[in-house]
Design a protein around this motif. Structure first.
Motif, PDB file in Angstrom:
ATOM      1  N   SER A   2       1.052  -1.090   0.058  1.00 51.54           N
ATOM      2  CA  SER A   2      -0.230  -0.103  -0.074  1.00 51.54           C
ATOM      3  C   SER A   2       0.757   1.262  -0.120  1.00 51.54           C
ATOM      4  O   SER A   2       1.812   1.196   0.553  1.00 51.54           O
ATOM      5  CB  SER A   2      -0.888   0.121   1.053  1.00 51.54           C
ATOM      6  OG  SER A   2      -1.633   1.248   1.302  1.00 51.54           O
ATOM      7  N   THR A   3       0.400   2.277  -0.702  1.00 46.35           N
ATOM      8  CA  THR A   3       1.115   3.472  -0.567  1.00 46.35           C
ATOM      9  C   THR A   3       0.661   4.659   0.191  1.00 46.35           C
ATOM     10  O   THR A   3       1.003   5.749   0.314  1.00 46.35           O
ATOM     11  CB  THR A   3       1.169   4.231  -2.379  1.00 46.35           C
ATOM     12  OG1 THR A   3      -0.079   4.528  -2.570  1.00 46.35           O
ATOM     13  CG2 THR A   3       1.858   3.201  -3.085  1.00 46.35           C
ATOM     14  N   VAL A   4      -0.421   4.281   1.163  1.00 45.05           N
ATOM     15  CA  VAL A   4      -1.175   5.201   1.956  1.00 45.05           C
ATOM     16  C   VAL A   4      -1.023   4.533   3.288  1.00 45.05           C
ATOM     17  O   VAL A   4      -1.444   3.348   3.516  1.00 45.05           O
ATOM     18  CB  VAL A   4      -2.850   5.459   1.612  1.00 45.05           C
ATOM     19  CG1 VAL A   4      -3.501   6.306   2.508  1.00 45.05           C
ATOM     20  CG2 VAL A   4      -2.829   5.803   0.184  1.00 45.05           C
ATOM     21  N   ILE A   5      -0.911   5.323   4.494  1.00 40.36           N
ATOM     22  CA  ILE A   5      -1.036   4.922   5.620  1.00 40.36           C
ATOM     23  C   ILE A   5      -2.114   5.829   6.244  1.00 40.36           C
ATOM     24  O   ILE A   5      -1.841   6.966   6.415  1.00 40.36           O
ATOM     25  CB  ILE A   5       0.340   5.059   6.448  1.00 40.36           C
ATOM     26  CG1 ILE A   5       1.591   4.190   6.100  1.00 40.36           C
ATOM     27  CG2 ILE A   5       0.337   4.842   8.025  1.00 40.36           C
ATOM     28  CD1 ILE A   5       2.833   4.417   6.426  1.00 40.36           C
ATOM     29  N   ARG A  28      -3.204  10.823   7.858  1.00 39.41           N
ATOM     30  CA  ARG A  28      -2.976  10.009   6.684  1.00 39.41           C
ATOM     31  C   ARG A  28      -1.879  10.377   5.978  1.00 39.41           C
ATOM     32  O   ARG A  28      -1.475  11.557   6.057  1.00 39.41           O
ATOM     33  CB  ARG A  28      -4.457  10.643   5.914  1.00 39.41           C
ATOM     34  CG  ARG A  28      -4.415   9.528   4.443  1.00 39.41           C
ATOM     35  CD  ARG A  28      -5.648   9.779   3.810  1.00 39.41           C
ATOM     36  NE  ARG A  28      -5.906   9.169   2.729  1.00 39.41           N
ATOM     37  CZ  ARG A  28      -5.506   9.093   1.570  1.00 39.41           C
ATOM     38  NH1 ARG A  28      -4.561   9.963   1.126  1.00 39.41           N
ATOM     39  NH2 ARG A  28      -5.884   8.140   0.786  1.00 39.41           N
ATOM     40  N   TYR A  29      -1.038   9.295   5.428  1.00 38.12           N
ATOM     41  CA  TYR A  29      -0.068   9.826   4.509  1.00 38.12           C
ATOM     42  C   TYR A  29      -0.168   9.114   3.534  1.00 38.12           C
ATOM     43  O   TYR A  29      -0.485   7.770   3.198  1.00 38.12           O
ATOM     44  CB  TYR A  29       1.216   9.356   5.403  1.00 38.12           C
ATOM     45  CG  TYR A  29       2.513   9.372   4.732  1.00 38.12           C
ATOM     46  CD1 TYR A  29       3.113  10.819   4.639  1.00 38.12           C
ATOM     47  CD2 TYR A  29       3.154   8.724   3.927  1.00 38.12           C
ATOM     48  CE1 TYR A  29       4.405  11.148   3.868  1.00 38.12           C
ATOM     49  CE2 TYR A  29       4.336   8.851   3.416  1.00 38.12           C
ATOM     50  CZ  TYR A  29       5.041  10.067   3.237  1.00 38.12           C
ATOM     51  OH  TYR A  29       6.127  10.071   2.556  1.00 38.12           O
ATOM     52  N   ASP A  30       0.204   9.668   2.319  1.00 34.75           N
ATOM     53  CA  ASP A  30       0.111   9.052   1.012  1.00 34.75           C
ATOM     54  C   ASP A  30       1.766   9.224   0.336  1.00 34.75           C
ATOM     55  O   ASP A  30       2.212  10.536   0.102  1.00 34.75           O
ATOM     56  CB  ASP A  30      -0.880   9.719  -0.002  1.00 34.75           C
ATOM     57  CG  ASP A  30      -1.222   9.055  -1.289  1.00 34.75           C
ATOM     58  OD1 ASP A  30      -0.183   8.497  -1.701  1.00 34.75           O
ATOM     59  OD2 ASP A  30      -2.285   9.372  -2.003  1.00 34.75           O
ATOM     60  N   ARG A  31       2.121   8.122  -0.224  1.00 31.99           N
ATOM     61  CA  ARG A  31       3.441   8.137  -0.651  1.00 31.99           C
ATOM     62  C   ARG A  31       3.452   9.025  -2.158  1.00 31.99           C
ATOM     63  O   ARG A  31       4.545   9.422  -2.494  1.00 31.99           O
ATOM     64  CB  ARG A  31       3.904   6.835  -1.006  1.00 31.99           C
ATOM     65  CG  ARG A  31       5.382   6.583  -1.453  1.00 31.99           C
ATOM     66  CD  ARG A  31       5.773   5.234  -1.582  1.00 31.99           C
ATOM     67  NE  ARG A  31       4.978   4.340  -2.683  1.00 31.99           N
ATOM     68  CZ  ARG A  31       5.236   3.063  -2.738  1.00 31.99           C
ATOM     69  NH1 ARG A  31       5.889   2.497  -1.857  1.00 31.99           N
ATOM     70  NH2 ARG A  31       4.634   2.399  -3.575  1.00 31.99           N
ATOM     71  N   GLU A  32       2.203   9.428  -2.729  1.00 29.16           N
ATOM     72  CA  GLU A  32       2.162  10.169  -3.788  1.00 29.16           C
ATOM     73  C   GLU A  32       2.248  11.452  -3.583  1.00 29.16           C
ATOM     74  O   GLU A  32       2.613  12.362  -4.433  1.00 29.16           O
ATOM     75  CB  GLU A  32       0.925   9.771  -4.731  1.00 29.16           C
ATOM     76  CG  GLU A  32       0.948   8.322  -5.446  1.00 29.16           C
ATOM     77  CD  GLU A  32      -0.245   8.129  -6.131  1.00 29.16           C
ATOM     78  OE1 GLU A  32      -0.836   9.093  -6.418  1.00 29.16           O
ATOM     79  OE2 GLU A  32      -0.359   6.936  -6.504  1.00 29.16           O
ATOM     80  N   ASP A  33       2.024  12.018  -2.263  1.00 25.97           N
ATOM     81  CA  ASP A  33       2.455  13.361  -1.713  1.00 25.97           C
ATOM     82  C   ASP A  33       3.302  13.046  -0.700  1.00 25.97           C
ATOM     83  O   ASP A  33       2.901  13.453   0.385  1.00 25.97           O
ATOM     84  CB  ASP A  33       1.060  13.893  -1.261  1.00 25.97           C
ATOM     85  CG  ASP A  33       1.042  15.369  -0.999  1.00 25.97           C
ATOM     86  OD1 ASP A  33       2.125  15.783  -1.262  1.00 25.97           O
ATOM     87  OD2 ASP A  33       0.096  15.954  -0.690  1.00 25.97           O
ATOM     88  N   PRO A  34       4.781  12.774  -0.761  1.00 21.36           N
ATOM     89  CA  PRO A  34       5.507  12.431   0.087  1.00 21.36           C
ATOM     90  C   PRO A  34       6.154  13.389   1.335  1.00 21.36           C
ATOM     91  O   PRO A  34       6.550  13.037   2.373  1.00 21.36           O
ATOM     92  CB  PRO A  34       6.733  11.924  -0.705  1.00 21.36           C
ATOM     93  CG  PRO A  34       6.643  12.748  -2.063  1.00 21.36           C
ATOM     94  CD  PRO A  34       5.069  12.929  -2.244  1.00 21.36           C
ATOM     95  N   PHE A  35       5.722  14.481   1.032  1.00 23.17           N
ATOM     96  CA  PHE A  35       6.075  15.723   1.933  1.00 23.17           C
ATOM     97  C   PHE A  35       4.995  16.033   2.998  1.00 23.17           C
ATOM     98  O   PHE A  35       5.268  16.708   3.883  1.00 23.17           O
ATOM     99  CB  PHE A  35       6.687  17.125   1.254  1.00 23.17           C
ATOM    100  CG  PHE A  35       8.090  16.832   0.631  1.00 23.17           C
ATOM    101  CD1 PHE A  35       9.009  16.649   1.294  1.00 23.17           C
ATOM    102  CD2 PHE A  35       8.082  16.510  -0.862  1.00 23.17           C
ATOM    103  CE1 PHE A  35      10.258  16.460   0.576  1.00 23.17           C
ATOM    104  CE2 PHE A  35       9.135  16.500  -1.462  1.00 23.17           C
ATOM    105  CZ  PHE A  35      10.275  16.353  -0.722  1.00 23.17           C
TER     106      PHE A  35
END
Length: 138
Positions: A2-5, A28-35
């Protein structure tokens, strides 16, 4: 993978009354918006009755656990033994919540496992973003 936590946390809303109200929130953290980190509050926890989501930097949250951080709309600072204060500044006013520092550290550890600090730029899709900008320019 998964790319989302996402992680549910209990936030204690600080109000003028001496008692603090506990409200649910989701980190929420999404690897596609890594900052970016997002923190969402469900409709019953907001004045407007709509879900409210705040975006702020991952670096701000990590720094604010140990020392006061932030000068803008979101500010983070340690409070007592195991609490972290997150302040949200908006034209309508300021919302202040306390969150267990251990919950924030657990979330940041999970984020670190997905995208290590200093490697965020490797997860940016600059070609896609540039194509989107150019497409909108026509």
């Amino acid at each position: 993978m998964s790319t989302v936590i996402e992680q549910a946390v209990q936030a204690r809303l600080v109000a003028s009354a001496p008692q603090m109200e506990s409200v649910p929130a989701t980190l929420r953290y999404d690897r596609e918006d890594p900052f970016a980190i997002r923190m969402a509050f469900p409709p019953p926890a907001t004045l407007e009755g709509n879900e409210v989501s705040w975006a702020f930097s991952r670096e701000l949250l990590a720094a604010g656990i140990d020392a006061p951080a932030g000068v803008g709309d979101v500010r983070v600072r340690p409070f007592g033994y195991d609490r972290t204060v997150v302040e949200f500044h908006a034209p309508e006013g300021i919302a202040v919540v306390h969150i267990r520092t251990s919950e924030l550290r657990r979330f940041l550890t999970r984020v670190q496992g997905l995208v290590p600090t200093g490697h965020e730029h490797l997860y940016l899709d600059l070609d896609h973003n540039l194509a989107e900008l150019l497409r909108d320019a026509h």
